[in-house]
Design an enzyme around this catalytic site. Structure first.
Site, short mmCIF file in Angstrom:
data_model
loop_
_atom_site.label_atom_id
_atom_site.label_comp_id
_atom_site.label_asym_id
_atom_site.label_seq_id
_atom_site.Cartn_x
_atom_site.Cartn_y
_atom_site.Cartn_z
N HIS A 255 0.48 -1.23 0.04
CA HIS A 255 0.26 -0.19 -0.26
C HIS A 255 1.28 1.42 -0.13
O HIS A 255 0.69 2.20 -1.00
CB HIS A 255 -0.99 0.01 1.29
N GLU A 256 1.61 1.85 0.92
CA GLU A 256 2.62 2.46 0.98
C GLU A 256 3.42 2.68 -0.28
O GLU A 256 3.91 3.35 -0.86
CB GLU A 256 4.21 2.72 2.37
N HIS A 259 1.65 5.13 -2.75
CA HIS A 259 2.20 6.15 -2.60
C HIS A 259 3.21 6.20 -3.11
O HIS A 259 3.63 7.44 -3.34
CB HIS A 259 1.30 6.41 -0.99
N GLU A 285 -4.57 8.07 -2.97
CA GLU A 285 -5.01 7.09 -2.04
C GLU A 285 -5.19 5.41 -3.42
O GLU A 285 -5.40 4.78 -3.31
CB GLU A 285 -5.94 6.79 -1.69
#
Length: 490
Positions: A255-256, A259, A285
């Site tokens: 997830h990170e 980003h 996001e």
């Protein structure tokens, strides 16, 4: 030099100082000694004071009046600078510094209250944060809706009313799907075994690399709440581990990484300028959720990941890649937003969206937050909150003043649903690559069609340009019903 050149030279210095402030925040959540919290609050207040003064410097207004953009990129630069200048002038320097000081200290108070399972230890500090944020919102709103003014910081152009309509359309289909899944005869298994922290972190690092994270300009550290920080040539991510749940670490990292890869992919020519970062939190996001879910939890990629899990941890209790696909996508009871499955995740966000609007408009007192949260959670999910760290103390956002941020998580999911549909159309053989652990066709398409633009276009515009159609919640909901209907046979 022209007015435009003078303005951009000044702005690059402001962006550099902002990056330093961001690095201080990263340090605070990763390696700063606990006893330094008060001092860090003063440091953050000081640098915010400098940044505030630069952002409202009268010369900025003069340059904006005279500047002529040389091209489309220049027009976008001026749009961002003018917006920042107009918004910042509405907030007194005293208030900006006090917000920075208070939220820096509040973060530590929240962490201690969370660890002690003591809401009352955090309540007085949160009351001060909310009071300051309300004051800020009134300044920014300039007679308009205060919550919309806060939301505009994270998703320019969005309003609470427009999001309420979108979320209202999502809720019935999500609840219906969840109820059918939880009542299904087939329920996927869970992993079992030993998952040492060092092995989790090593595999998470491998996964970040597999998704294109550049370690030459980035690093991974541990934090209580995973996050990504920085832009350009210094983009850092954090993750966390749980001894009995390796997916907490692995999928937080993916997830990170979404980003971080967005920031690393932005055209280097935009570095240290207003268009040199992600255009909005909703678009940001969309990248992290797409990396984590539509790619990282796909049948093809989890088939590859199953092999790497067995290589890393040995027997994980699941021998079959298809069963592992179901395991990774289990819909389950739980309290934590960041650990929620795809079906229920947005229901967690909608709870926060409604509650924080009440905190800002004053219809909910901070002293009543825990009771309101617990009642709403039980109504939405059907079981009671067992402890504060699983309830209103689980997220760091409100302690650091991020009101108006939560709805961008669900908006990001909506954008991700649209982008995934377009990606599948553009790369029809995607699953073949993912089955070999190769994400490049997916991440390359996202880089070329969205990420490289940074802040060049407005949020909805950059998504629509990439997709070829206007964003809506329909592709996300269709994807969820198709994927989970197949897994659960509903």
């Amino acid at each position: 030099m022209s007015a435009y050149d003078d303005l951009m030279a000044f702005q690059r210095e402001t962006e550099a100082l902002g990056s330093i402030a961001g690095r201080l925040s990263w340090d605070q959540e990763t390696v700063m000694p606990r006893g330094a919290a008060e001092q860090r609050g003063e440091e953050m207040a000081a640098i915010e004071g400098v940044l505030h003064a630069r952002r409202i410097d009268p010369r900025v207004g003069e340059w904006l009046d005279k500047a002529e953009a040389p091209d489309a990129v220049g027009e976008a630069q001026l749009r961002h600078i003018r917006r920042s200048y107009d918004r910042t002038r509405r907030v007194p320097a005293r208030l900006a510094a006090e917000l920075a000081r208070t939220t820096s200290v509040a973060q530590g108070v929240w962490a201690e209250g969370r660890a002690a399972e003591d809401v009352s230890a955090f309540t007085p500090t949160l009351e001060k944060v909310v009071s300051l944020v309300r004051e800020q919102a009134e300044c920014l709103a300039d007679g308009g809706d205060p919550y919309d003014a806060l939301l505009d910081d994270y998703e320019p152009g969005a309003t609470a009313d427009s999001l309420t309509g979108m979320f209202g359309a999502m809720r019935p289909r999500l609840v219906n799907l969840r109820d059918r899944i939880l009542g299904a005869a087939h329920q996927p298994p869970a992993v079992a075994g030993e998952f040492p922290e060092a092995a989790q972190l090593a595999l998470s690092r491998e996964l970040a690399g597999a998704f294109g994270y550049d370690f030459h300009t980035g690093r991974i550290d541990k934090a209580v709440h995973p996050f990504s920080s920085g832009s350009g040539r210094d983009v850092r991510i954090t993750t966390r581990t749980a001894a009995d749940d390796p997916f907490n670490c692995l999928y937080s990292t993916i997830h990170e990484t979404g980003h971080a890869c967005y920031e690393q992919a932005i055209d280097p020519a935009y570095a240290m300028t207003p268009v040199g970062g992600g255009v909005s939190m909703g678009v940001h996001e969309s990248q992290s959720r797409l990396y984590e879910n539509q790619i990282g939890r796909s049948r093809a990629f989890t088939g590859w990941l199953h092999g790497r899990m067995v290589d890393t941890f040995g027997d994980i209790g699941i021998d079959d890649p298809e069963a592992f696909f179901g395991c990774v996508n289990r819909v389950h009871r739980g309290f934590i937003r960041t650990e929620a499955d795809e079906v229920q995740y947005n229901l967690h966000v909608l709870l926060r969206f409604d509650i924080e609007r009440q905190l800002i408009d004053g219809s909910l007192a901070v002293a009543d937050l825990e009771e309101a949260w617990n009642a709403r959670f039980e109504a939405d999910f059907g079981y009671p909150v067992d402890r504060p760290s699983n309830g209103c103390l689980q997220d760091v956002h409100w302690s650091v003043g991020l009101f108006g941020y939560f709805p961008t998580y669900s908006l990001g999911n909506v954008y991700a649903g649209c982008l995934h549909a377009a990606l599948r159309e553009a790369v029809p053989d995607l699953d073949g690559a993912l089955a070999a652990g190769d994400t490049a066709p997916a991440t390359g398409w996202l880089r070329d069609n969205l990420q490289r633009h940074g802040g060049l276009y407005r949020p909805r515009e950059v998504v629509e340009r990439a997709c070829g159609f206007a964003p809506s919640e329909a592709p996300l909901l269709d994807y969820l019903e198709h994927k989970f209907g197949a897994i659960y046979g509903v």
